[in-house]
Design an enzyme around this catalytic site. Structure first.
Site, PDB file in Angstrom:
ATOM      1  N   PRO A   2       0.832  -1.215   0.000  1.00 29.31           N
ATOM      2  CA  PRO A   2       0.000   0.000   0.000  1.00 29.31           C
ATOM      3  C   PRO A   2       0.861   1.257   0.000  1.00 29.31           C
ATOM      4  O   PRO A   2       1.842   1.345   0.728  1.00 29.31           O
ATOM      5  CB  PRO A   2      -0.807  -0.112   1.291  1.00 29.31           C
ATOM      6  CG  PRO A   2      -0.059  -1.066   2.147  1.00 29.31           C
ATOM      7  CD  PRO A   2       0.686  -1.984   1.232  1.00 29.31           C
ATOM      8  N   GLU A   3       0.494   2.204  -0.850  1.00 33.65           N
ATOM      9  CA  GLU A   3       1.176   3.497  -0.868  1.00 33.65           C
ATOM     10  C   GLU A   3       0.272   4.533  -0.198  1.00 33.65           C
ATOM     11  O   GLU A   3      -0.833   4.225   0.258  1.00 33.65           O
ATOM     12  CB  GLU A   3       1.526   3.877  -2.309  1.00 33.65           C
ATOM     13  CG  GLU A   3       2.600   2.956  -2.885  1.00 33.65           C
ATOM     14  CD  GLU A   3       3.780   3.722  -3.475  1.00 33.65           C
ATOM     15  OE1 GLU A   3       3.986   4.895  -3.137  1.00 33.65           O
ATOM     16  OE2 GLU A   3       4.488   3.124  -4.291  1.00 33.65           O
ATOM     17  N   HIS A  93      -4.593 -15.338   9.564  1.00 36.95           N
ATOM     18  CA  HIS A  93      -3.791 -14.111   9.569  1.00 36.95           C
ATOM     19  C   HIS A  93      -4.535 -12.909  10.151  1.00 36.95           C
ATOM     20  O   HIS A  93      -4.128 -11.778   9.960  1.00 36.95           O
ATOM     21  CB  HIS A  93      -3.299 -13.812   8.158  1.00 36.95           C
ATOM     22  CG  HIS A  93      -2.509 -14.940   7.578  1.00 36.95           C
ATOM     23  ND1 HIS A  93      -1.308 -15.356   8.116  1.00 36.95           N
ATOM     24  CD2 HIS A  93      -2.750 -15.769   6.540  1.00 36.95           C
ATOM     25  CE1 HIS A  93      -0.851 -16.392   7.415  1.00 36.95           C
ATOM     26  NE2 HIS A  93      -1.712 -16.658   6.451  1.00 36.95           N
ATOM     27  N   ARG A 112       2.013 -11.575   5.827  1.00 40.59           N
ATOM     28  CA  ARG A 112       3.482 -11.551   5.878  1.00 40.59           C
ATOM     29  C   ARG A 112       4.015 -10.904   7.148  1.00 40.59           C
ATOM     30  O   ARG A 112       5.200 -10.989   7.432  1.00 40.59           O
ATOM     31  CB  ARG A 112       4.020 -10.840   4.637  1.00 40.59           C
ATOM     32  CG  ARG A 112       3.641 -11.606   3.383  1.00 40.59           C
ATOM     33  CD  ARG A 112       4.118 -10.924   2.131  1.00 40.59           C
ATOM     34  NE  ARG A 112       5.565 -10.885   2.038  1.00 40.59           N
ATOM     35  CZ  ARG A 112       6.231 -10.282   1.060  1.00 40.59           C
ATOM     36  NH1 ARG A 112       5.565  -9.671   0.102  1.00 40.59           N
ATOM     37  NH2 ARG A 112       7.528 -10.291   1.034  1.00 40.59           N
ATOM     38  N   LYS A 155      22.191  17.707  -2.535  1.00 40.18           N
ATOM     39  CA  LYS A 155      22.076  16.232  -2.592  1.00 40.18           C
ATOM     40  C   LYS A 155      22.593  15.708  -3.929  1.00 40.18           C
ATOM     41  O   LYS A 155      22.098  16.082  -4.984  1.00 40.18           O
ATOM     42  CB  LYS A 155      20.604  15.808  -2.431  1.00 40.18           C
ATOM     43  CG  LYS A 155      20.163  15.690  -0.996  1.00 40.18           C
ATOM     44  CD  LYS A 155      18.896  14.833  -0.896  1.00 40.18           C
ATOM     45  CE  LYS A 155      18.382  14.729   0.516  1.00 40.18           C
ATOM     46  NZ  LYS A 155      19.322  14.115   1.448  1.00 40.18           N
TER      47      LYS A 155
END
Ligand SMILES: [Zn+2]
Length: 280
Positions: A2-3, A93, A112, A155
């Site tokens: 998920p973002e 789960h 997971r 950077k």
């Protein structure tokens, strides 16, 4: 994985189900997720009222009436599933189950177990080790071209790697780094320190746009943010360049055989997708 937009949609779904409700029963089915759960986690939540749910980067914040906050993360595969209380049969789960006083149950399911939950006092939240170094929220007013330019100054990493650095801007993952750079017309290989002035303005604007569009798409494609299987938040989205190697990008003739379409390169161990015609 998920973002940020998925996490935002999960939080809106959780808010719709939990805000104002009392947690009548909380079930904890194992002592640890990615990290150990706090001492007496379920006991300390039971009986509390939820006063709000929101997001910081990809962290879920469930605010309780005793000034504690449940800090959650979905990890790689975690999901929040809406069910009816009481839950009497648990999936293998299903790790934590929240049941409210109106008969709703939310199951945190994570095959997971890269996800986790913590319980944090409100006043300690900004000092939490996982949050204290986070950069600004990309959709907040604090994040704009000038703030981005300042964070990138000096950077020497490629801009793609800088964008997924959570200290530069919070919550941008692999997908939205590629999509934002495409939208801004900036090559992912460009040195971060050269993204200044107008270019930084364009990139900050592109980040806000692609995230806001994805959140809007997720919100409109789900009823009350819930999928038909009860899962909160995940949704289908069409990308301009992400996972489109060799295909035309969303918006030019780069798919012509001579041009070769969208390119995939590996940066920092992760795939980056870009259109060499549109991005400089
Ligand atoms: Zn193209």
């Amino acid at each position: 994985m998920p973002e940020l937009p998925e996490v935002e949609i999960v939080c809106r779904g959780l808010a719709a189900k939990l805000e104002g409700r009392r947690l009548r029963r909380v079930v904890q089915r194992r002592p640890d997720l990615r990290f150990p759960l706090p001492e007496r986690f379920a006991d300390r939540l039971q009986g509390r009222r939820v006063i709000g749910v929101n997001r910081r980067a990809k962290f879920i914040l469930i605010r309780l009436d005793d000034d504690n906050i449940v800090l959650g993360h979905l990890g790689m595969s975690g999901s929040m599933v809406v069910d009816r209380a009481p839950v009497t049969q648990f999936g293998r789960h299903d790790h934590v189950i929240f049941e409210t006083d109106d008969g709703t149950a939310i199951r945190f399911n994570d095959a997971r177990r890269f996800g986790f939950m913590d319980l944090v006092a409100r006043g300690e939240l900004d000092r939490h080790p996982l949050l204290e170094k986070l950069g600004p929220e990309p959709l907040s007013q604090a994040f704009d071209g000038a703030a981005l330019a300042a964070a990138l100054a000096g950077k020497k990493t490629p801009i793609k790697s800088a964008l997924v650095d959570q200290r530069v801007v919070a919550g941008i993952g692999n997908i939205y780094a590629s999509e934002s750079l495409y939208r801004a017309g900036i090559s992912p290989r460009r040195l971060a320190k050269t993204v200044q002035g107008q270019r930084a303005e364009r990139l900050a604007g592109a980040i806000k746009q692609v995230l806001a569009e994805a959140i809007a798409a997720g919100g409109s494609s789900l009823r009350d943010f819930v999928q038909t299987n009860g899962e909160l938040g995940y949704f289908q989205h069409r990308w301009a360049v992400y996972e489109r190697e060799g295909q035309p990008c969303a918006d030019c003739d780069c798919g012509a055989p001579a041009a070769g379409g969208v390119r995939r390169i590996v940066q920092g161990g992760r795939s980056t997708f870009f259109c060499p015609r549109r991005q400089r």
